[in-house]
Design an enzyme around this catalytic site. Sequence first.
Site, short mmCIF file in Angstrom:
data_model
loop_
_atom_site.label_atom_id
_atom_site.label_comp_id
_atom_site.label_asym_id
_atom_site.label_seq_id
_atom_site.Cartn_x
_atom_site.Cartn_y
_atom_site.Cartn_z
N ASP A 122 15.32 -19.59 16.34
CA ASP A 122 14.88 -19.62 15.01
C ASP A 122 15.90 -18.73 14.03
O ASP A 122 16.68 -18.20 14.43
CB ASP A 122 13.68 -18.80 15.09
CG ASP A 122 13.44 -17.60 15.83
OD1 ASP A 122 14.41 -16.98 16.20
OD2 ASP A 122 12.20 -17.19 16.70
N GLU A 165 3.54 -19.35 15.67
CA GLU A 165 2.55 -18.04 15.40
C GLU A 165 1.31 -18.62 15.99
O GLU A 165 1.28 -19.66 16.36
CB GLU A 165 2.19 -17.72 13.99
CG GLU A 165 3.50 -17.17 13.17
CD GLU A 165 3.48 -15.64 13.62
OE1 GLU A 165 3.10 -15.08 14.57
OE2 GLU A 165 4.38 -14.81 12.75
N ASP A 214 1.57 -10.54 18.57
CA ASP A 214 0.30 -11.74 18.54
C ASP A 214 0.33 -12.78 19.57
O ASP A 214 -0.43 -13.82 19.46
CB ASP A 214 0.24 -12.08 17.21
CG ASP A 214 1.35 -12.76 16.82
OD1 ASP A 214 2.35 -12.76 17.48
OD2 ASP A 214 1.59 -13.15 15.46
C1 F6R Z 1 13.32 -14.08 18.31
C2 F6R Z 1 12.07 -14.53 18.41
C3 F6R Z 1 10.91 -13.78 18.58
C4 F6R Z 1 10.75 -12.59 19.10
C5 F6R Z 1 9.73 -11.48 19.15
C6 F6R Z 1 9.67 -10.28 19.77
O1 F6R Z 1 14.18 -14.93 18.24
O2 F6R Z 1 11.86 -15.76 18.64
O3 F6R Z 1 9.76 -14.44 19.10
O4 F6R Z 1 11.16 -12.57 20.57
O5 F6R Z 1 8.89 -11.56 17.93
O6 F6R Z 1 10.45 -9.57 19.07
P1 F6R Z 1 11.06 -8.06 19.44
O7 F6R Z 1 11.90 -8.41 20.56
O8 F6R Z 1 12.03 -7.50 18.37
O9 F6R Z 1 9.81 -7.45 19.87
#
Ligand code: F6R
Length: 261
Positions: A67, A143, A136
């Site tokens: 992403d 999401e 979440d």
């Molecule tokens: C990042 C992504 C997100 C993260 C998730 C956890 O490329 O796709 O899904 O893996 O938000 O983020 P952290 O690792 O910062 O807790």
Amino acid sequence: MEVIIKSDKAEASKLGAKIIARLIRQNNKAVLGLATGSTPLQLYKQLVRMHQEEGLSFKDVTTFNLDEYVGLESDNPCSFYSEMHNNLFCHIDMAKGATHLPDGMAENIPDSCAAYEAAIAAAGGIDLQLLGIGHDGHLAFNEPGSSLASRTRLKTLSQKTIKANSRFFGSEDKVPRHVMTMGLSTIMAARQCILLAFGMDKAEAVRDMIEGPVSASCPGSILQFHERTIVLLDPEAASKLRRKQYYLDVYASKPAWQLWD
Ligand code: F6R
């Protein structure tokens, strides 16, 4: 899902890096799907170490990131492009043009998303997708409520994710509201997935993903339908799992040929 609970984040990250290194040594043209955020940082450090100390080469590897924020120039320090460059790409021998992220500055976002999907297909699909999970239950930036059949597209971040990611931007109002993200179906098409999750604040999402019903309310739960997914946890992230002891028993009694480390 194969659930592996290691003694801490460092051990889990080492094991994740070993699995990726093993794949690259078996197939030097491997196509990797990569994630950003805090979770994979130690794993990336291990890959850099293996490159520097053990001759692990990425020169024929291709990567696709999950992403990118919409509206951030790639050289913005908060873009995922910068994050990947600083934490991994500038330390290893990837070929020019072999690393891909969605183009958050694209004029025509739907066309750019379709082109991203086409580029993944042209590369032969993703051999191994690295993942984290949001508080979440989001996977990439899918999401809660995202279509389980989704492909790369524009998404709006939830308030919870904006809050969590404000740590990188300094304040919530600086976090872009839109992102381009691989869809859940894009992720499910990867031949293997490795999901890392660490810390107490991920324990509920991890429980819902592994032991809850498969539902768009916890996008990570779709991985229950994936044939080859390994979930690497530290004890805190695993603390709310009902079958925690079983996962530990399975790993402790694995035949040697099935072990990853
Ligand atoms: C990042 C992504 C997100 C993260 C998730 C956890 O490329 O796709 O899904 O893996 O938000 O983020 P952290 O690792 O910062 O807790």
